[in-house]
Every structure is written in structure tokens, then in C-alpha cells.
Design a protein around this motif. Structure first.
Motif, PDB file in Angstrom:
ATOM      1  N   GLU A 143      49.090 -74.730 -37.007  1.00  0.00           N
ATOM      2  CA  GLU A 143      48.333 -73.813 -37.842  1.00  0.00           C
ATOM      3  C   GLU A 143      48.533 -72.368 -37.396  1.00  0.00           C
ATOM      4  N   ALA A 144      48.605 -72.131 -36.088  1.00  0.00           N
ATOM      5  CA  ALA A 144      48.838 -70.777 -35.583  1.00  0.00           C
ATOM      6  C   ALA A 144      50.196 -70.251 -36.020  1.00  0.00           C
ATOM      7  N   GLU A 145      51.186 -71.144 -36.075  1.00  0.00           N
ATOM      8  CA  GLU A 145      52.525 -70.750 -36.527  1.00  0.00           C
ATOM      9  C   GLU A 145      52.485 -70.260 -37.974  1.00  0.00           C
ATOM     10  N   LEU A 146      51.775 -70.960 -38.846  1.00  0.00           N
ATOM     11  CA  LEU A 146      51.719 -70.585 -40.255  1.00  0.00           C
ATOM     12  C   LEU A 146      50.854 -69.356 -40.497  1.00  0.00           C
ATOM     13  N   LEU A 147      49.883 -69.123 -39.625  1.00  0.00           N
ATOM     14  CA  LEU A 147      48.987 -67.972 -39.765  1.00  0.00           C
ATOM     15  C   LEU A 147      49.493 -66.749 -39.010  1.00  0.00           C
ATOM     16  N   ASP A 148      50.680 -66.875 -38.404  1.00  0.00           N
ATOM     17  CA  ASP A 148      51.267 -65.780 -37.623  1.00  0.00           C
ATOM     18  C   ASP A 148      50.352 -65.331 -36.484  1.00  0.00           C
ATOM     19  N   LEU A 149      49.672 -66.295 -35.883  1.00  0.00           N
ATOM     20  CA  LEU A 149      48.824 -66.022 -34.727  1.00  0.00           C
ATOM     21  C   LEU A 149      49.620 -66.223 -33.447  1.00  0.00           C
ATOM     22  N   PRO A 150      49.145 -65.682 -32.326  1.00  0.00           N
ATOM     23  CA  PRO A 150      49.854 -65.910 -31.057  1.00  0.00           C
ATOM     24  C   PRO A 150      49.904 -67.398 -30.724  1.00  0.00           C
ATOM     25  N   PRO A 151      50.869 -67.806 -29.897  1.00  0.00           N
ATOM     26  CA  PRO A 151      50.926 -69.217 -29.483  1.00  0.00           C
ATOM     27  C   PRO A 151      49.618 -69.643 -28.824  1.00  0.00           C
ATOM     28  N   VAL A 152      49.226 -70.881 -29.051  1.00  0.00           N
ATOM     29  CA  VAL A 152      47.983 -71.385 -28.453  1.00  0.00           C
ATOM     30  C   VAL A 152      48.256 -71.837 -27.025  1.00  0.00           C
ATOM     31  N   ASP A 153      47.204 -71.798 -26.213  1.00  0.00           N
ATOM     32  CA  ASP A 153      47.326 -72.267 -24.830  1.00  0.00           C
ATOM     33  C   ASP A 153      47.532 -73.776 -24.819  1.00  0.00           C
ATOM     34  N   GLY A 154      48.163 -74.261 -23.753  1.00  0.00           N
ATOM     35  CA  GLY A 154      48.388 -75.691 -23.608  1.00  0.00           C
ATOM     36  C   GLY A 154      47.088 -76.475 -23.555  1.00  0.00           C
ATOM     37  N   PRO A 155      47.149 -77.781 -23.788  1.00  0.00           N
ATOM     38  CA  PRO A 155      45.935 -78.600 -23.795  1.00  0.00           C
ATOM     39  C   PRO A 155      45.240 -78.598 -22.440  1.00  0.00           C
ATOM     40  N   ALA A 156      43.916 -78.520 -22.484  1.00  0.00           N
ATOM     41  CA  ALA A 156      43.119 -78.482 -21.255  1.00  0.00           C
ATOM     42  C   ALA A 156      43.299 -79.761 -20.459  1.00  0.00           C
ATOM     43  N   HIS A 157      43.372 -79.615 -19.138  1.00  0.00           N
ATOM     44  CA  HIS A 157      43.464 -80.728 -18.188  1.00  0.00           C
ATOM     45  C   HIS A 157      44.812 -81.458 -18.252  1.00  0.00           C
ATOM     46  N   PHE A 158      45.813 -80.862 -18.906  1.00  0.00           N
ATOM     47  CA  PHE A 158      47.168 -81.399 -18.905  1.00  0.00           C
ATOM     48  C   PHE A 158      48.009 -80.602 -17.904  1.00  0.00           C
ATOM     49  N   ALA A 159      48.945 -81.264 -17.261  1.00  0.00           N
ATOM     50  CA  ALA A 159      49.883 -80.585 -16.367  1.00  0.00           C
ATOM     51  C   ALA A 159      51.054 -80.045 -17.183  1.00  0.00           C
ATOM     52  N   GLU A 160      51.401 -78.773 -16.965  1.00  0.00           N
ATOM     53  CA  GLU A 160      52.482 -78.139 -17.725  1.00  0.00           C
ATOM     54  C   GLU A 160      53.791 -78.187 -16.944  1.00  0.00           C
ATOM     55  N   GLU A 161      54.881 -78.344 -17.677  1.00  0.00           N
ATOM     56  CA  GLU A 161      56.212 -78.377 -17.083  1.00  0.00           C
ATOM     57  C   GLU A 161      57.183 -77.699 -18.046  1.00  0.00           C
ATOM     58  N   ALA A 162      58.166 -76.976 -17.496  1.00  0.00           N
ATOM     59  CA  ALA A 162      59.205 -76.357 -18.315  1.00  0.00           C
ATOM     60  C   ALA A 162      60.518 -77.072 -18.058  1.00  0.00           C
ATOM     61  N   GLY A 163      61.206 -77.450 -19.127  1.00  0.00           N
ATOM     62  CA  GLY A 163      62.467 -78.162 -18.986  1.00  0.00           C
ATOM     63  C   GLY A 163      63.616 -77.237 -18.619  1.00  0.00           C
ATOM     64  N   GLN A 164      64.793 -77.825 -18.461  1.00  0.00           N
ATOM     65  CA  GLN A 164      65.968 -77.058 -18.071  1.00  0.00           C
ATOM     66  C   GLN A 164      66.355 -76.022 -19.115  1.00  0.00           C
ATOM     67  N   TYR A 165      66.006 -76.273 -20.364  1.00  0.00           N
ATOM     68  CA  TYR A 165      66.340 -75.334 -21.431  1.00  0.00           C
ATOM     69  C   TYR A 165      65.099 -74.620 -21.954  1.00  0.00           C
ATOM     70  N   GLY A 166      64.072 -74.543 -21.118  1.00  0.00           N
ATOM     71  CA  GLY A 166      62.903 -73.739 -21.420  1.00  0.00           C
ATOM     72  C   GLY A 166      61.811 -74.425 -22.203  1.00  0.00           C
ATOM     73  N   GLN A 167      62.088 -75.586 -22.783  1.00  0.00           N
ATOM     74  CA  GLN A 167      61.078 -76.234 -23.607  1.00  0.00           C
ATOM     75  C   GLN A 167      59.912 -76.703 -22.752  1.00  0.00           C
ATOM     76  N   LYS A 168      58.711 -76.370 -23.205  1.00  0.00           N
ATOM     77  CA  LYS A 168      57.518 -76.741 -22.452  1.00  0.00           C
ATOM     78  C   LYS A 168      57.067 -78.153 -22.816  1.00  0.00           C
ATOM     79  N   SER A 169      56.500 -78.810 -21.829  1.00  0.00           N
ATOM     80  CA  SER A 169      55.885 -80.107 -22.060  1.00  0.00           C
ATOM     81  C   SER A 169      54.610 -80.177 -21.239  1.00  0.00           C
ATOM     82  N   TRP A 170      53.730 -81.073 -21.636  1.00  0.00           N
ATOM     83  CA  TRP A 170      52.455 -81.252 -20.950  1.00  0.00           C
ATOM     84  C   TRP A 170      52.191 -82.745 -20.790  1.00  0.00           C
ATOM     85  N   ALA A 171      51.546 -83.119 -19.706  1.00  0.00           N
ATOM     86  CA  ALA A 171      51.280 -84.533 -19.452  1.00  0.00           C
ATOM     87  C   ALA A 171      49.864 -84.725 -18.917  1.00  0.00           C
TER      88      ALA A 171
END
Length: 301
Positions: free
Chosen positions: A187-215
């Protein structure tokens, strides 16, 4: 875990010198933008398959345009004109989006590429075997005016162990948190809003090509939730959570219309945020949230 493991689950799915890396055999084709994009994606997947370093440079004459959530994107030509091509690398996989190209164009490149053999009778999939696995490429048409999407991914023969089902478990609330994050990001993408923060209580990781993931929870444990986000798609793999739990949560989201079973959508300005889900295997549910701009009706790519 990042997105590697379950991107390989998503895809049942080098032969040349590419910018930033060299493989064992050059391909004898013209260096057109499509060929350069294919060469690059093959190199990305083969680097993962052989445990080589990630590819540093993008396709020749492509411009780097990083996504809102960190993922690399490489583009050449106007996105809506003949010759417009976008490439998205990921850990172990890579995609090419080529406007007004065809599956036959892609097939011609792989037929000329040493080491790759047809994987289906339709000529839309090609496979190269390696010790301990292989790299599979498959294409599919997209768009009424022509276009093709090519996905190239490594697939390693990883032994299944009982230990994969042990470890820290994620609570049931983690699934709802992950779903809410993906929908809010779309929804933020379609409304031209800033990116949303990652999900609470998830661990964040950045891949080799920059793509973010959370677990949440131990990856691939009996109860775990893994999320990977790029510019217009959010993937969730929920181990130990039934698809009925997704349906129950979406039933409460009255602002999302039911398009069909396990496919809901919400119109936001001139686009749609869609969610589809289903059972990936007995103990895992796969959820995909996509953002589409300028669509008259919801549709899933």
C-alpha cells in the motif's frame, strides 16, 4: 536464512564472460541487451551453485536502480518500449523482465549456450547440471502486447535432516505480523509513501545482492516465518502454519475484496495490492503479496 532457501522452493527450477566474473565457456551470440541480461542472470545463479563470490557488476550497458527495500535492479531502455529490460538478482536466483521480447528469443540464447539442455518439450526451460545440483532457467510470456519473464535459479541438493524441524519457534502472532507488513509495504508503494519498517520482533538480514529478508523463529523450524521483499513483491514462507490461518486473518480484512479462493485484492489509487496463498508442502504455506500499478482489474503475474 534470508531468501535463498525458499526462493529455491518457489522455483522447481556458465557459460560465458560476464562483467565482474568469468565462467568456463563463452557463448557465441551477439551482445544484445537481452543476451547481456541473460548472461548476467546465468552468472548470478552459477556463482551461487558453485559457491563463488557474488557478481559485482551488472549487465553490460545497464544502469543500476536499487529498489525501495535494498534489492539491486538493473535496467536498460524505457520500461514500456521495445528493448526495455529490467534485471533483478537475488541470492541464488535472478529474473529478467523484457518488454516485447519472446520465449523464442530466450530459447535461442540457451540453445547456443554450452552446457544447457532443454528441460521441457515446450522449449521454455533449460537445465545445466553441476556436482551437487544444477541451474534451471525457465521463461513465461507476460503482457498482452508481448513480453517475457525469465527466471534463473540454482538448486542445490540439500539433504533433509530431522534437525531442520527443531529450534526456536515463532508464535502464531508472527504470521499476522508478517502479513500486515507485506500488505502495508504494498500500500505504501502505491501511495508513494516512504518504505515501511520491517516487521516487529523479526530478525533482519541483507542478501548478497542487497535484498532484505526478515525471519521469526529458527529458519525451517517447525514454526517459523520468513519474509523477502523487493520493489513490488513480498514473499512469505510460513513453516508449521496452515493456509487456513491466512484465510481466517484475511477474512477480517474487509477492505480487501475476495477475487477467488485464496486470492484477495484491494484497489489503492490507480493500482492493486493483491495477496495469494497456498500450501507449498504438508508443513509450509507460501504467501505472495504483489503491487500492480495502472491495472483496471486485479491480476497476478
Amino acid at each position: 536464512m534470508g531468501s535463498v532457501v525458499w526462493f529455491k522452493a518457489l522455483v522447481a527450477m556458465a557459460a560465458l564472460v560476464t562483467p565482474g566474473a568469468q565462467t568456463d565457456a563463452p557463448i557465441a551470440v551477439d551482445r544484445t541487451p537481452l543476451a547481456a541480461a541473460v548472461d548476467y542472470c546465468v552468472a548470478v545463479a552459477e556463482a551461487d551453485m558453485t559457491d563463488a563470490p557474488p557478481i559485482v557488476e551488472g549487465p553490460r550497458d545497464f544502469q543500476r536502480l536499487d529498489g525501495r527495500y535494498g534489492a539491486q535492479r538493473w535496467a536498460t531502455g524505457a520500461p514500456d518500449s521495445f528493448g526495455g529490460i529490467m534485471v533483478e538478482p537475488n541470492d541464488g536466483s535472478c529474473s529478467v523482465y523484457a518488454f516485447k521480447a519472446s520465449e523464442a528469443d530466450v530459447a535461442a540464447l540457451f540453445e547456443a549456450r554450452e552446457g544447457y539442455e532443454p528441460y521441457n518439450q515446450a522449449g521454455t526451460a533449460y537445465l545445466r547440471l553441476f556436482d551437487g545440483g544444477g541451474v534451471l532457467a525457465y521463461s513465461r510470456p507476460v503482457g498482452g502486447d508481448g513480453g517475457v519473464v525469465l527466471s534463473v535459479a540454482s538448486r542445490k541438493n540439500e539433504p533433509k535432516q530431522v534437525s531442520d524441524m527443531s529450534g526456536e519457534s515463532a508464535p502464531i502472532e508472527a504470521l499476522a505480523t508478517g502479513l500486515a507488513f507485506c500488505l502495508a509495504a504494498g500500500e505504501a508503494e502505491l501511495l508513494d509513501l516512504p518504505p515501511v519498517d520491517g516487521p516487529a520482533h523479526f530478525a533482519e538480514e541483507a542478501g548478497q545482492y542487497g535484498q532484505k529478508s526478515w525471519a521469526a523463529g529458527t529458519p525451517r523450524a517447525l514454526r517459523s516465518v520468513d519474509i523477502s521483499m523487493n520493489e513490488a513483491q513480498c514473499f512469505i514462507l510460513a513453516h508449521g502454519f496452515a493456509s487456513d490461518q491466512v484465510a481466517a486473518w484475511m477474512a477480517e480484512k474487509t477492505d480487501y475484496a475476495v477475487i477467488e479462493d485464496r486470492h484477495h485484492a484491494r484497489q489503492v489509487r490507480d493500482g492493486w495490492v493483491q495477496i495469494v496463498w497456498g500450501k507449498l508442502k504438508d508443513d509450509a504455506t507460501l504467501i505472495l503479496v504483489t503491487t500492480r500499478k495502472g491495472e483496471d482489474r486485479p491480476d497476478v503475474l
